[in-house]
Design a protein around this motif. Sequence first.
Motif, PDB file in Angstrom:
ATOM      1  N   MET A  58       0.784  -7.392  -0.321  1.00 17.17           N
ATOM      2  CA  MET A  58       1.584  -6.592  -1.238  1.00 17.17           C
ATOM      3  C   MET A  58       1.910  -5.248  -0.581  1.00 17.17           C
ATOM      4  O   MET A  58       1.210  -4.789   0.329  1.00 17.17           O
ATOM      5  CB  MET A  58       0.819  -6.331  -2.545  1.00 17.17           C
ATOM      6  CG  MET A  58       0.307  -7.573  -3.244  1.00 17.17           C
ATOM      7  SD  MET A  58      -0.652  -7.151  -4.734  1.00 17.17           S
ATOM      8  CE  MET A  58      -1.314  -8.752  -5.172  1.00 17.17           C
ATOM      9  N   LEU A  59       2.977  -4.629  -1.066  1.00 17.68           N
ATOM     10  CA  LEU A  59       3.341  -3.271  -0.632  1.00 17.68           C
ATOM     11  C   LEU A  59       3.446  -3.172   0.888  1.00 17.68           C
ATOM     12  O   LEU A  59       2.899  -2.259   1.508  1.00 17.68           O
ATOM     13  CB  LEU A  59       2.322  -2.249  -1.164  1.00 17.68           C
ATOM     14  CG  LEU A  59       2.101  -2.237  -2.680  1.00 17.68           C
ATOM     15  CD1 LEU A  59       0.991  -1.278  -3.041  1.00 17.68           C
ATOM     16  CD2 LEU A  59       3.398  -1.871  -3.400  1.00 17.68           C
ATOM     17  N   ASP A  60       4.126  -4.147   1.497  1.00 16.95           N
ATOM     18  CA  ASP A  60       4.344  -4.145   2.951  1.00 16.95           C
ATOM     19  C   ASP A  60       3.023  -4.113   3.723  1.00 16.95           C
ATOM     20  O   ASP A  60       2.852  -3.358   4.686  1.00 16.95           O
ATOM     21  CB  ASP A  60       5.214  -2.950   3.373  1.00 16.95           C
ATOM     22  CG  ASP A  60       6.610  -3.014   2.775  1.00 16.95           C
ATOM     23  OD1 ASP A  60       7.117  -4.138   2.557  1.00 16.95           O
ATOM     24  OD2 ASP A  60       7.182  -1.931   2.519  1.00 16.95           O
ATOM     25  N   ASP A  61       2.088  -4.927   3.292  1.00 19.00           N
ATOM     26  CA  ASP A  61       0.756  -5.061   3.928  1.00 19.00           C
ATOM     27  C   ASP A  61      -0.150  -3.858   3.680  1.00 19.00           C
ATOM     28  O   ASP A  61      -1.212  -3.756   4.297  1.00 19.00           O
ATOM     29  CB  ASP A  61       0.864  -5.292   5.437  1.00 19.00           C
ATOM     30  CG  ASP A  61       1.363  -6.688   5.770  1.00 19.00           C
ATOM     31  OD1 ASP A  61       1.275  -7.582   4.902  1.00 19.00           O
ATOM     32  OD2 ASP A  61       1.834  -6.892   6.905  1.00 19.00           O
ATOM     33  N   HIS A  62       0.231  -2.960   2.790  1.00 17.35           N
ATOM     34  CA  HIS A  62      -0.641  -1.824   2.484  1.00 17.35           C
ATOM     35  C   HIS A  62      -1.771  -2.225   1.534  1.00 17.35           C
ATOM     36  O   HIS A  62      -2.749  -1.480   1.391  1.00 17.35           O
ATOM     37  CB  HIS A  62       0.163  -0.671   1.885  1.00 17.35           C
ATOM     38  CG  HIS A  62       0.949   0.098   2.905  1.00 17.35           C
ATOM     39  ND1 HIS A  62       1.997  -0.455   3.603  1.00 17.35           N
ATOM     40  CD2 HIS A  62       0.833   1.379   3.360  1.00 17.35           C
ATOM     41  CE1 HIS A  62       2.502   0.449   4.438  1.00 17.35           C
ATOM     42  NE2 HIS A  62       1.802   1.569   4.316  1.00 17.35           N
ATOM     43  N   PHE A  63      -1.616  -3.362   0.873  1.00 13.22           N
ATOM     44  CA  PHE A  63      -2.677  -3.852  -0.011  1.00 13.22           C
ATOM     45  C   PHE A  63      -2.741  -5.368   0.124  1.00 13.22           C
ATOM     46  O   PHE A  63      -1.742  -6.065  -0.049  1.00 13.22           O
ATOM     47  CB  PHE A  63      -2.412  -3.464  -1.460  1.00 13.22           C
ATOM     48  CG  PHE A  63      -3.527  -3.811  -2.402  1.00 13.22           C
ATOM     49  CD1 PHE A  63      -4.711  -3.091  -2.396  1.00 13.22           C
ATOM     50  CD2 PHE A  63      -3.405  -4.874  -3.292  1.00 13.22           C
ATOM     51  CE1 PHE A  63      -5.755  -3.412  -3.252  1.00 13.22           C
ATOM     52  CE2 PHE A  63      -4.438  -5.206  -4.159  1.00 13.22           C
ATOM     53  CZ  PHE A  63      -5.619  -4.465  -4.134  1.00 13.22           C
TER      54      PHE A  63
END
Length: 232
Positions: free
Chosen positions: A134-139
Amino acid sequence: MLFLNFKKSVVFFSTCLAFISSYAGRPMVVDDASLVPAHSCQLDSWMQNNPKDKEYWVIPSCNIGGNFEFGVGMGRHFSDEAGNATYTTVQGKTLIKPLETNNWGIGVSFATQINNNHTSEKDWTVNIPLSISMLDDHFLVHTNVGWLREHTTHREQTTWGVGTETFITKPLRLTAEIYGNDRSDSFYQTGIKYMLYKENVQFNASYGNRLNQTKDDSFFSVGLVLVTNPFF
């Protein structure tokens, strides 16, 4: 009493064994749907301090052919009450659907752990990791479900785990997870991953304990992961 303490330690190690694998895993026990980079190898090493004993592990592994990761490693368990023991672990992992940014991935892994003092004593595990970006691999969210055949108790168990990774800065991620099986208490663990050099050297540290804290089962670990550039 010494046997009971040893047996509880083995149950804990076996639960962890069900999830051991992959570069992105440390310091997490919950596995993820990713592999060591294609045609590369890694060296995963860590020390874990438990209330009454210590563990030291070294597990080298390589990605063979691009979608199969295979590793063979060793661990040393030091205990004043139960005595010392050396273990060999053999593990493999492949992906059914690779994890992509803002998407999901799934894989399957297997592992066996052998007590080198009693080579007939083997624990066997199969695990299915599912990861969501999620969130461009931020989560990242990781879930595991698996099966464990434990030699000491001669029982089969269903294993499970849920974990998250949160991007803080480019070199730093925070991890949090809970995991366990259908026959014993569950554990939680929180930790950090810090990239010391590009994507090749990672320092990690974690703290965990039982969710049901009727006694002190806390543990602390520190580790180092070395990943090579593709070379075969």
